[in-house]
Scaffold this motif. Structure first.
Motif, mmCIF file in Angstrom:
data_model
loop_
_atom_site.group_PDB
_atom_site.id
_atom_site.type_symbol
_atom_site.label_atom_id
_atom_site.label_comp_id
_atom_site.label_asym_id
_atom_site.label_seq_id
_atom_site.Cartn_x
_atom_site.Cartn_y
_atom_site.Cartn_z
ATOM 1 N N ARG A 1 16.137 77.654 67.161
ATOM 2 C CA ARG A 1 16.745 78.453 66.112
ATOM 3 C C ARG A 1 17.279 77.517 65.032
ATOM 4 N NH1 ARG A 1 19.380 82.803 64.260
ATOM 5 N NH2 ARG A 1 21.508 82.493 63.563
ATOM 6 N N HIS A 2 16.806 77.665 63.814
ATOM 7 C CA HIS A 2 17.201 76.794 62.709
ATOM 8 C C HIS A 2 16.724 77.492 61.450
ATOM 9 C CE1 HIS A 2 18.862 72.738 62.260
ATOM 10 N NE2 HIS A 2 18.226 72.676 61.111
ATOM 11 N N TYR A 3 17.145 77.048 60.295
ATOM 12 C CA TYR A 3 16.664 77.636 59.044
ATOM 13 C C TYR A 3 16.864 79.150 59.052
ATOM 14 C CZ TYR A 3 14.011 73.286 59.532
ATOM 15 O OH TYR A 3 13.639 71.998 59.754
ATOM 16 N N VAL B 1 31.416 68.528 56.197
ATOM 17 C CA VAL B 1 31.141 69.592 55.231
ATOM 18 C C VAL B 1 30.046 70.529 55.743
ATOM 19 C CG1 VAL B 1 30.123 70.010 52.957
ATOM 20 C CG2 VAL B 1 31.968 68.367 53.202
ATOM 21 N N LYS B 2 29.017 69.978 56.382
ATOM 22 C CA LYS B 2 27.905 70.805 56.867
ATOM 23 C C LYS B 2 28.198 71.499 58.188
ATOM 24 C CE LYS B 2 23.641 69.779 57.110
ATOM 25 N NZ LYS B 2 22.410 70.341 56.542
ATOM 26 N N GLY B 3 29.245 71.047 58.900
ATOM 27 C CA GLY B 3 29.455 71.551 60.255
ATOM 28 C C GLY B 3 28.333 71.084 61.166
ATOM 29 N N PRO C 1 21.084 64.819 54.221
ATOM 30 C CA PRO C 1 20.439 65.958 54.885
ATOM 31 C C PRO C 1 20.247 67.061 53.856
ATOM 32 C CG PRO C 1 22.785 66.074 55.248
ATOM 33 C CD PRO C 1 22.537 64.851 54.375
ATOM 34 N N SER C 2 19.565 68.121 54.235
ATOM 35 C CA SER C 2 19.488 69.290 53.363
ATOM 36 C C SER C 2 20.909 69.807 53.119
ATOM 37 C CB SER C 2 18.614 70.368 54.001
ATOM 38 O OG SER C 2 19.037 70.636 55.324
ATOM 39 N N ALA C 3 21.161 70.294 51.895
ATOM 40 C CA ALA C 3 22.533 70.649 51.490
ATOM 41 C C ALA C 3 22.851 72.105 51.839
ATOM 42 C CB ALA C 3 22.701 70.399 49.990
ATOM 43 N N ASN C 4 22.777 72.413 53.142
ATOM 44 C CA ASN C 4 23.103 73.752 53.630
ATOM 45 C C ASN C 4 24.031 73.623 54.838
ATOM 46 O OD1 ASN C 4 20.348 72.667 54.617
ATOM 47 N ND2 ASN C 4 21.035 73.947 56.310
ATOM 48 N N PRO C 5 24.819 74.658 55.128
ATOM 49 C CA PRO C 5 25.582 74.619 56.377
ATOM 50 C C PRO C 5 24.614 74.485 57.548
ATOM 51 C CG PRO C 5 26.287 76.450 54.978
ATOM 52 C CD PRO C 5 25.049 75.884 54.351
ATOM 53 N N ILE D 1 19.588 78.400 56.051
ATOM 54 C CA ILE D 1 18.378 78.176 55.252
ATOM 55 C C ILE D 1 18.612 77.027 54.257
ATOM 56 C CG2 ILE D 1 16.798 79.309 53.632
ATOM 57 C CD1 ILE D 1 18.087 82.018 54.791
ATOM 58 N N SER D 2 17.653 76.120 54.146
ATOM 59 C CA SER D 2 17.783 74.990 53.216
ATOM 60 C C SER D 2 17.824 75.477 51.767
ATOM 61 C CB SER D 2 16.610 74.022 53.381
ATOM 62 O OG SER D 2 16.681 73.361 54.618
ATOM 63 N N PRO D 3 18.498 74.707 50.881
ATOM 64 C CA PRO D 3 18.613 75.103 49.476
ATOM 65 C C PRO D 3 17.461 74.557 48.636
ATOM 66 C CG PRO D 3 20.021 73.218 49.927
ATOM 67 C CD PRO D 3 19.275 73.494 51.193
HETATM 68 MG MG MG Z 1 18.333 70.463 57.335
#
Ligand code: MG
Ligand code: TXA
Length: 329
Positions: A231-233, A53-55, A140-144, A148-150
């Motif tokens: 590179r993240h978030y 789901v997150k890729g 994990p954080s619920a973002n692709p 950016i984290s939700p």
């Molecule tokens: Mg995360």
């Protein structure tokens, strides 16, 4: 596909969330840091859905959330020095510890590492779900992956729509930044990700200095904690970091947005391109609002987001860490 409706954090909806998790489904839920995308950590079929789901690359291990120190210890092969002191001082709370994994945890959760990341979350909904279900939850954080984290239930719905049909709405997250990660399996305890809990607070409890792993890992797979990828978030819109003085003294070009730490004293009433994270220079408030603001600006059609660099002290360091990654192309 219809959009998910939010589950209420109490009563029958919470019971339904527990039934879903026990049946191997994913449920998005609030934590005090950011929203998580949870699955039964001991069910590899459920855990695999998180990656799909997150890729998320399978090389990026997950944090396992437990209800108690005893539950955490039951997942370990040994108890490193410092675990009890840190757990008693900071759990439940925004500290994730990297620890020697026991045999119950699958390679899928740890990405084949001999360590597992554990934390007891402080959010009452997450905690009561862990206590009532008696599950360990990988989340994990619920973002692709990479986005950016939700920090609000709506963020999860905006990113995933029908791919995540069950979201518990617990309102905005208290900290707004992901947990501090500390590796206790190295000779010297090592900070892998700065977060809400400050290294000085950890050092005071451990009564020793800790080190920070130099955080520059280019590429996507080989980094030890991919949250530390350069590179993240990242918003889709390009972003640059500037000092407040520079931002205040250079006019904002057409189509660009400027994001300040606190509200500038001098603003034209017609200014539609300036935004701020806090009324006063309050780091905790800025952290709480950061990801929601970045998402909003990312959806507003600006061609560049100019962001004020934070003071490199206390929580400002954790915010700068996220901002530097958000600004990396
Ligand atoms: Mg995360
Ligand atoms: O605040 C948080 O920590 C949130 C909430 C939901 O608990 N979770 C979160 O998870 O931020 P995630 O997956 O977005 O970030 C976890 C980070 C990743 O960078 C991962 O690489 C690292 O933790 N990690 C997990 N297990 C690890 C391990 N065994 N060794 C080193 N790093 C690990």
């Amino acid at each position: 596909m219809p959009l998910p409706s939010f589950l209420q954090p109490v009563g029958p909806d919470l019971d339904q969330a527990i039934r879903l998790l026990k049946a191997g489904e994913l449920v998005a839920l609030p934590s005090e840091t950011v929203y998580g995308l949870a699955a039964d950590a001991l069910n590899p079929v459920a855990v695999r859905k998180i990656f799909t789901v997150k890729g998320r690359p399978l090389l990026d291990p997950l944090i396992v959330h437990t209800a108690s120190i005893e539950a955490a210890e039951s997942l370990l092969s040994s108890i490193p020095a410092g675990l009890h002191a840190l757990a008693e001082a900071f759990w439940p709370g925004p500290l994730t510890l990297i620890l020697p994994r026991g045999p119950q945890i699958s390679d899928l959760v740890t990405a084949g590492n001999l360590t597992v990341a554990l934390r007891i979350p402080a959010h009452p909904v997450f905690l009561s779900l862990l206590r009532q279900s008696k599950l360990h939850l990988a989340a994990p954080s619920a973002n692709p992956f990479g986005y950016i984290s939700p920090t609000r239930a709506e963020h999860v719905r905006e990113s995933f729509a029908a791919k995540v049909p069950w979201i518990i709405d617990g309102g905005p997250c208290q900290h707004g930044l992901e947990s501090t990660i500390l590796d206790l399996t190295t000779d010297t305890p090592t900070l892998l990700r700065p977060g809400p809990l400050q290294p000085e607070q950890i050092e005071a409890v451990l009564r020793r200095t800790i080190i920070s792993r130099p955080v520059s890992h280019r590429g996507t797979a080989a980094a030890p904690a991919p949250g530390t990828l350069d590179r993240h978030y990242s918003p889709s819109t390009p972003a640059v970091l500037e000092s407040r003085a520079t931002l205040l003294s250079t006019p904002c070009p057409e189509g660009h947005a400027t994001l300040f730490f606190s509200k500038p004293a001098t603003l034209q009433p017609t200014d539609r391109s300036s935004f701020w994270l806090a009324e006063q220079p309050d780091l905790a408030e800025a952290a709480r609002n950061l990801f929601a603001m970045l998402r909003k600006l990312d959806a507003s059609g600006f061609s560049l987001i100019r962001i004020e660099q934070f003071p490199d002290e206390g929580l400002g360091r954790s915010i700068n860490d996220r901002l530097r990654r958000a600004a990396t192309r």
